[in-house]
Structure formats: structure tokens, C-alpha cells
Design a protein around this motif. Sequence first.
Motif, PDB file in Angstrom:
ATOM      1  N   ALA A   1      16.444   8.665   6.068  1.00  0.00           N
ATOM      2  CA  ALA A   1      16.512   8.983   4.635  1.00  0.00           C
ATOM      3  C   ALA A   1      15.348   8.354   3.874  1.00  0.00           C
ATOM      4  CB  ALA A   1      17.825   8.449   4.048  1.00  0.00           C
ATOM      5  N   ILE A   2      14.706   7.380   4.471  1.00  0.00           N
ATOM      6  CA  ILE A   2      13.630   6.651   3.760  1.00  0.00           C
ATOM      7  C   ILE A   2      12.285   7.103   4.284  1.00  0.00           C
ATOM      8  CG2 ILE A   2      12.678   4.392   3.147  1.00  0.00           C
ATOM      9  CD1 ILE A   2      15.411   3.172   3.657  1.00  0.00           C
ATOM     10  N   SER A   3      11.381   7.430   3.379  1.00  0.00           N
ATOM     11  CA  SER A   3       9.992   7.722   3.783  1.00  0.00           C
ATOM     12  C   SER A   3       9.056   6.813   2.986  1.00  0.00           C
ATOM     13  CB  SER A   3       9.627   9.177   3.567  1.00  0.00           C
ATOM     14  OG  SER A   3      10.385   9.752   2.557  1.00  0.00           O
ATOM     15  N   MET A   4       7.956   6.478   3.632  1.00  0.00           N
ATOM     16  CA  MET A   4       6.963   5.608   2.979  1.00  0.00           C
ATOM     17  C   MET A   4       5.873   6.486   2.406  1.00  0.00           C
ATOM     18  SD  MET A   4       8.352   2.691   3.546  1.00  0.00           S
ATOM     19  CE  MET A   4       7.151   1.569   2.862  1.00  0.00           C
ATOM     20  N   VAL A   5       5.657   6.392   1.094  1.00  0.00           N
ATOM     21  CA  VAL A   5       4.582   7.190   0.480  1.00  0.00           C
ATOM     22  C   VAL A   5       3.538   6.259  -0.090  1.00  0.00           C
ATOM     23  CG1 VAL A   5       6.259   8.979  -0.074  1.00  0.00           C
ATOM     24  CG2 VAL A   5       5.615   7.347  -1.825  1.00  0.00           C
TER      25      VAL A   5
ATOM     26  N   ALA B   1       0.847  -1.192   0.000  1.00  0.00           N
ATOM     27  CA  ALA B   1       0.000   0.000   0.000  1.00  0.00           C
ATOM     28  C   ALA B   1       0.879   1.236   0.000  1.00  0.00           C
ATOM     29  CB  ALA B   1      -0.900  -0.008   1.225  1.00  0.00           C
ATOM     30  N   ASP B   2       2.068   1.132   0.623  1.00  0.00           N
ATOM     31  CA  ASP B   2       3.034   2.241   0.640  1.00  0.00           C
ATOM     32  C   ASP B   2       4.351   1.763   0.050  1.00  0.00           C
ATOM     33  OD1 ASP B   2       1.950   2.889   4.003  1.00  0.00           O
ATOM     34  OD2 ASP B   2       1.227   3.816   2.151  1.00  0.00           O
ATOM     35  N   ARG B   3       5.082   2.680  -0.611  1.00  0.00           N
ATOM     36  CA  ARG B   3       6.388   2.275  -1.101  1.00  0.00           C
ATOM     37  C   ARG B   3       7.474   3.186  -0.519  1.00  0.00           C
ATOM     38  NH1 ARG B   3       4.703   5.322  -5.365  1.00  0.00           N
ATOM     39  NH2 ARG B   3       6.181   6.881  -6.145  1.00  0.00           N
ATOM     40  N   PRO B   4       8.701   2.656  -0.398  1.00  0.00           N
ATOM     41  CA  PRO B   4       9.808   3.462   0.167  1.00  0.00           C
ATOM     42  C   PRO B   4      10.417   4.393  -0.874  1.00  0.00           C
ATOM     43  CG  PRO B   4      10.570   1.247  -0.333  1.00  0.00           C
ATOM     44  CD  PRO B   4       9.124   1.281  -0.720  1.00  0.00           C
ATOM     45  N   ILE B   5      10.672   5.609  -0.422  1.00  0.00           N
ATOM     46  CA  ILE B   5      11.377   6.599  -1.265  1.00  0.00           C
ATOM     47  C   ILE B   5      12.628   7.019  -0.502  1.00  0.00           C
ATOM     48  CG2 ILE B   5      11.248   8.907  -2.271  1.00  0.00           C
ATOM     49  CD1 ILE B   5       9.075   7.729  -3.561  1.00  0.00           C
TER      50      ILE B   5
ATOM     51  N   LYS C   1       7.078  -5.259  -0.243  1.00  0.00           N
ATOM     52  CA  LYS C   1       5.705  -5.343   0.236  1.00  0.00           C
ATOM     53  C   LYS C   1       5.293  -4.108   1.023  1.00  0.00           C
ATOM     54  CE  LYS C   1       5.707 -10.380   0.649  1.00  0.00           C
ATOM     55  NZ  LYS C   1       6.052 -11.489   1.575  1.00  0.00           N
ATOM     56  N   GLY C   2       6.182  -3.154   1.112  1.00  0.00           N
ATOM     57  CA  GLY C   2       5.837  -1.895   1.757  1.00  0.00           C
ATOM     58  C   GLY C   2       5.686  -1.982   3.265  1.00  0.00           C
ATOM     59  N   CYS C   3       6.466  -2.830   3.913  1.00  0.00           N
ATOM     60  CA  CYS C   3       6.293  -3.002   5.362  1.00  0.00           C
ATOM     61  C   CYS C   3       6.840  -1.806   6.148  1.00  0.00           C
ATOM     62  CB  CYS C   3       6.953  -4.288   5.846  1.00  0.00           C
ATOM     63  SG  CYS C   3       8.768  -4.247   5.841  1.00  0.00           S
ATOM     64  N   GLY C   4       7.785  -1.072   5.542  1.00  0.00           N
ATOM     65  CA  GLY C   4       8.297   0.126   6.193  1.00  0.00           C
ATOM     66  C   GLY C   4       9.390  -0.121   7.218  1.00  0.00           C
TER      67      GLY C   4
END
Lengths: 93, 391
Positions: A84-88, A30-34, A71-74
Amino acid sequence: MTLSWRDFEIGCIVSQPGNAAEYKTGDWKADRPIVNLDRCIKCGICYMYCPEGCIQENSKGYFMANLYYCKGCGICATECPTKAISMVEEVEA
Amino acid sequence: MTLKRIGMEGSLAIAEAARLADVDVVAAYPITPQTHIVERLAEMVATGELNAEYVPVESEHSAMSACLGSSAVGARTFTATAGQGMELMHEVLWIASSMRLPIVMAVANRALSGPLSVWGDHSDVMAVRDVGWIQIFVENAQQAFDNTLCAFRMAEHKDSLFPVMVHLDGFHLSHVVEAMYPLDQDQVNGFLPKYEHPFALNPEKPVSMGAFAMPAYYTEAKKAQDVALKATKKIILQTWEEFGKLSGRYYSPIETYRSEDAEVLLLMMGSFSETAMLAVDELRQEGKKAGLVRFRLWRPFPLEELIQATRNSRTVVVFDRSLSFGTHLGPVCTEVRAALSTLKNGPEVVGFVGGLGGRDVTVAQFKDMVDKGEQTAKTGIDQIEIIGVCE
């Protein structure tokens, strides 16, 4: 993908090592790391903590999640020491 | 060369068979009335009579789990359980069969709680009808010994690779000393080839066992398993044929006694068959054309043999040693009736329940069942009648 019952290996054994890679779980997220490359210090902690093992080091030494598996676990975002990583949210383009 | 006839307790005959089969691993938890089996095996490992790894686990769930592991690496694996122990390992039983691991397990059939009972009946068996193991019933120490040996071969054959349960009546057989002819080591070595799993866990040729399957695959996996279990019938028959040549004792999926011209048949499995044979003899003396049919092979279900053995009789009286609560027929009766329902002009199938929690059933009571059974068949009314219950 469908498989005839005749083509199953005995006992549903998986005899081809590493074939979990054939199953792309990227659409689960549902979220991906940037990654903010200015903050990234290339420590590799995200790579070590990723439960999918889908973070890979690129040619410039930065660590990027392979979005076909992520899988967007964050967890990477939580563990990153420099934030440095944010979940969008993964939205339709 | 036939060895001398000896007296041996049912449990110990099984342990002796496991010793002759040179099992590699026994992972077991004791429970009445199977304990003598695993105790004897532990003793044999301690004295060096048996070169095996004895793993004393903390529960039957662990026992079966440990057996999965050892079978998966190619070790000939044996265990034993009974009653509540079988229930405790229940979830792992499904796994052993679906993972195609040829574990051999002796089950000293015991009543399921509650109330707590250590004595024999078939409730533990009926609770595992569907788990996918090959299941064989034995009636005396000779059969227990013979079929434990056969079980290893049926399980481990490359076209089988299914775990096998050998059912023996708790106390009535496990704790009774009977005369039997053992086999010697050379005979057993000739009969039992070495166990080789085609995909045994091995770092040089890695495989994953116990995979997970999405809905798109589960159905097919189960069909493959069911087809394979049914196909083991051929291996089972071959094994018994070979064993017969070796020992002179032949076994078959359905075994009959004076049934050829019988109008009414008693049907059951386990040691009460021998009491029922006495009843059949007495009935025959009295002019009644009675016979006995019993299951030797319970799973895969021997449909053709059952039909063959019963089709010409008018009534089949099934004796169930367990209750399926809330139903109108005992479990074996239900299966037999379903099996024979396809016959045009087949026999009427009726049933009785008895021998629960170690309760004895006498020759007179079996004769009574034949009598009552024929009458019930005429009325067509189904209800569970428990033999000998105190109203």
C-alpha cells in the motif's frame, strides 16, 4: 540554533528525556511515503518497522508517517504486506 | 596515629590504596608490568578483603568501556594498564574524559612496541597527552600509595569529575619493594567522601550519556571540557593540601630539589628523578649550582608553577623518556620550551632522550647531560641526542 559553551550540560549529558523530538529530520529525505488507503489493511506493520518511530495512527486507524521526521528510508514500503505504500520523489512544488 | 613503616612493592601499594578507598568496581585486563596491581585486587575481592565487583574483561578496550559504565552509575571505579594496553583503550580514554566520568587508573609506564618491550619508558604517557585526563606522576611507593588515594578525591569532587591517571615507572617502581607509611581505614574514610555523580544513570531520573553532536555544537562542547579540566587545578591543590594535613606529606604540581639558586636545572618526571637528585648532589659538591625540577602534575599543565621554578636559571635540561619520531625535540622538552618561551630572558631549554625500553640511566650520565646540555644551549642547535645509545 547556537548554544554558548557555558550552557552545555556537564559531559554533554542530555538530561531532558525524549528531546530527540526537537530535532526535525524530515528535510533529510529524498523520497517520501505515500499510502494508498484502498490497499491499507491497518495492520500496523509499517508502524512497528519504522526506525524513526515516526509513523502514527490517525483517528481513522490508518498509519501515516510524520513527514517532519520521516527520513524516507522506505522500510515501511518494503515491509507493507499489501504494497500500500510507495516512495515518491520529494520535489519542489 | 602513624602506622608503622612497611616495605611494599610499588604495584601492591597502589592496590592497597584502592582497597582502602573501597572501590566498587575494578574492570581490568592484565599486562606487564601493571599485572600485580590488578592481580592483588582480584585476590582481595576473592578473599573478601575488598567488597567490590571484579570484572575480568577480554581486553583493555573492554576494560575502559566497562569502567565507563560502572562510573556512570555512580560506582567508584579503578583500573590499571600499561604500554600497549593503554594504546588498545585509547579511543575510550577520550570518551571517559569528555563524559566526565571520574575513573582512576594506575599506569605502569611501559615502552610501546615495536620491538616488543615490557620494560619501562614514557612512550605510553606521551601518546595520551591530549586525551583530557588529569595526569599525575609518582616516583616511589609512598607517592604511589598517597596519590592513588588523592586521585579518587581529585576525580570525584563535584567541581572536577574528570578521570585521573597515576603514572608510575614500569618495573623501576611497579616491581620494586620500598619503605612507606600506609594510612589506616579511618584516616582514609575521613579523607575520601562518598562518590556521588550528579547525573548517575538511574531509571528514576533518566539521562542520556555519550550523545552525538553536529558541527554547530562540537566546538563549544570541547571548549567547555577544556575550561573545566583547567579548573580542576584548584581541586588538585586543595586535595594535596588536605592530604598533607592528614599525612604530613605535601605534594605540589612542580616539585623542586636544590633549585632555588640553580644555574642549570635537570627536568623530568618519574623515578629517574631520584637518580637525578644524586647527580645534583654530586654536582653541588663539585661546586656546580645544579638543581632538579620535576612534574608531579602533568595535566592540566602547571604553567605558572613551572615558570616559577625555572625562571631564574640559565639552562633547563629536560630528560625525555620517549621519542616523538621525526621531531627535533623530545615531547616533554617541546612542551617545556613552549611554556618558557613567553619569558623575556628566560632559561634556554635543551633536552636529551634516554631510559627507553627499560634502559638504565646512571648518576654519571645525568651529570654528563648537565654538562652537555649547557654546551648545547650555547650553540643553539637542536637535535635529539639519545643518552647511552650504541652508535
